[in-house]
Design a protein around this motif. Structure first.
Motif, PDB file in Angstrom:
ATOM      1  N   THR A  92     -40.061   8.060 -44.003  1.00 40.51           N
ATOM      2  CA  THR A  92     -41.023   9.104 -43.659  1.00 40.51           C
ATOM      3  C   THR A  92     -41.670   8.801 -42.310  1.00 40.51           C
ATOM      4  OG1 THR A  92     -42.933   7.996 -44.666  1.00 40.51           O
ATOM      5  CG2 THR A  92     -41.574   9.405 -46.107  1.00 40.51           C
ATOM      6  N   ARG A 127     -46.968  16.081 -40.761  1.00 38.61           N
ATOM      7  CA  ARG A 127     -45.641  15.792 -41.315  1.00 38.61           C
ATOM      8  C   ARG A 127     -45.517  14.344 -41.794  1.00 38.61           C
ATOM      9  NH1 ARG A 127     -45.647  19.752 -37.880  1.00 38.61           N
ATOM     10  NH2 ARG A 127     -43.992  21.328 -37.721  1.00 38.61           N
ATOM     11  N   TRP A 129     -45.414  12.798 -44.539  1.00 33.76           N
ATOM     12  CA  TRP A 129     -44.510  12.461 -45.646  1.00 33.76           C
ATOM     13  C   TRP A 129     -43.121  13.081 -45.484  1.00 33.76           C
ATOM     14  CZ3 TRP A 129     -46.138   8.459 -48.043  1.00 33.76           C
ATOM     15  CH2 TRP A 129     -47.513   8.232 -48.132  1.00 33.76           C
ATOM     16  N   GLN A 130     -42.892  13.646 -44.303  1.00 32.32           N
ATOM     17  CA  GLN A 130     -41.576  14.238 -44.020  1.00 32.32           C
ATOM     18  C   GLN A 130     -40.627  13.153 -43.510  1.00 32.32           C
ATOM     19  OE1 GLN A 130     -41.918  17.938 -41.896  1.00 32.32           O
ATOM     20  NE2 GLN A 130     -39.892  17.733 -40.944  1.00 32.32           N
ATOM     21  N   LEU A 131     -39.346  13.239 -43.873  1.00 33.96           N
ATOM     22  CA  LEU A 131     -38.370  12.272 -43.374  1.00 33.96           C
ATOM     23  C   LEU A 131     -38.203  12.438 -41.869  1.00 33.96           C
ATOM     24  CD1 LEU A 131     -35.553  12.348 -46.100  1.00 33.96           C
ATOM     25  CD2 LEU A 131     -37.379  10.656 -45.802  1.00 33.96           C
ATOM     26  N   THR A 134     -35.576  14.664 -40.145  1.00 35.69           N
ATOM     27  CA  THR A 134     -35.682  16.127 -40.204  1.00 35.69           C
ATOM     28  C   THR A 134     -36.616  16.684 -39.132  1.00 35.69           C
ATOM     29  OG1 THR A 134     -37.538  16.132 -41.776  1.00 35.69           O
ATOM     30  CG2 THR A 134     -35.302  16.038 -42.698  1.00 35.69           C
ATOM     31  N   LEU A 135     -37.209  15.832 -38.312  1.00 33.37           N
ATOM     32  CA  LEU A 135     -38.110  16.280 -37.253  1.00 33.37           C
ATOM     33  C   LEU A 135     -37.314  16.838 -36.075  1.00 33.37           C
ATOM     34  CD1 LEU A 135     -40.583  13.239 -37.072  1.00 33.37           C
ATOM     35  CD2 LEU A 135     -40.921  15.380 -38.314  1.00 33.37           C
TER      36      LEU A 135
END
Length: 238
Positions: A92, A127, A129-131, A134-135
């Motif tokens: 993350t 973001r 907790w976003q992987l 995927t950014l």
């Protein structure tokens, strides 16, 4: 703060750096300008111990660091934001940021620095907790800079931070570079967008085929006719 003297680096018998001398003073933004293959990235990688040098010296705060292990150099306060971002795609955003503080033990200050990174890059907080994989490209560049700041650097070296980014994102990145310097971090910057880099630089060096050919203030290099023709393009020259 940083003095590189007569640095020679060879790859397979070919000299990528041919006796390079540069200096970065505390509190400065210094930029290296040059074409692809000129040796710019090699110079930064040599400073942090990622490539071996054939000859020369690298002094950081008066101490010779040439030949030291990369992890020791990082703990002394030098951090590199590599070309291509190199984030960990399956971790993350927050996990990537925390990895930047891997060698630190000051837990309370680490939490404060995470909040500082989020203040510089609000999108990373949104973001968290976003992987990372995927950014967008711009967000990954922000993450790479934020992760580097978590090592609490005195000298931040950046390799092509604007590469492949949209103009508006480039503007944001360079505004943040200036803000980082205002917080007391010295910056050594490699940037193909010479016009943008020299505008914020206190001083600059032109590196051509492994040799420093021109040096001066950012302002003077912007006005240099040879640099205009070679790196700034016809439209900027006019």
């Amino acid at each position: 703060m940083l003095k590189v003297k007569d640095l020679v680096v060879s790859y397979g018998g070919i000299e990528a750096l041919k006796g390079v001398d540069i200096e970065v003073k505390k509190g400065e933004i210094v930029t290296l300008v040059g074409a692809n293959g000129a040796g710019k990235s090699t110079l930064l990688r040599a400073v942090v111990g990622l490539v071996k040098s054939k000859n020369g010296s690298i002094f950081y705060e008066g101490q010779e660091i040439l030949g030291q292990k990369s992890q020791n150099i990082v703990t002394k306060g030098i951090t590199l934001v590599p070309e291509g971002r190199r984030v960990f795609p399956n971790l993350t955003v927050l996990e990537n940021i925390k990895l930047g503080a891997y060698f630190r033990k000051d837990t309370k200050k680490i939490e404060e620095d995470i909040q500082w990174v989020y203040s510089l890059f609000p999108r990373l907080k949104e973001r968290s907790w976003q992987l990372a994989g995927t950014l967008s490209g711009g967000e990954q560049q922000m993450l790479a800079v934020g992760r580097a700041l978590m090592s609490n650097p005195k000298l931040l070296m950046m390799d092509e931070p604007s590469l492949g980014l949209a103009p508006l994102i480039v503007k944001d990145i360079f505004n943040i570079i200036k803000e980082i310097r205002e917080k007391g971090v010295t910056i050594l910057l490699i940037e193909q967008n010479a016009n943008v880099a020299l505008k914020i630089a206190d001083r600059g060096y032109v590196l051509e085929t492994g040799k420093i050919t021109i040096k001066g203030s950012g302002k003077s290099l912007l006005q240099n006719e040879d640099i205009k023709k070679a790196y700034l393009g016809e439209s900027v020259a006019k």
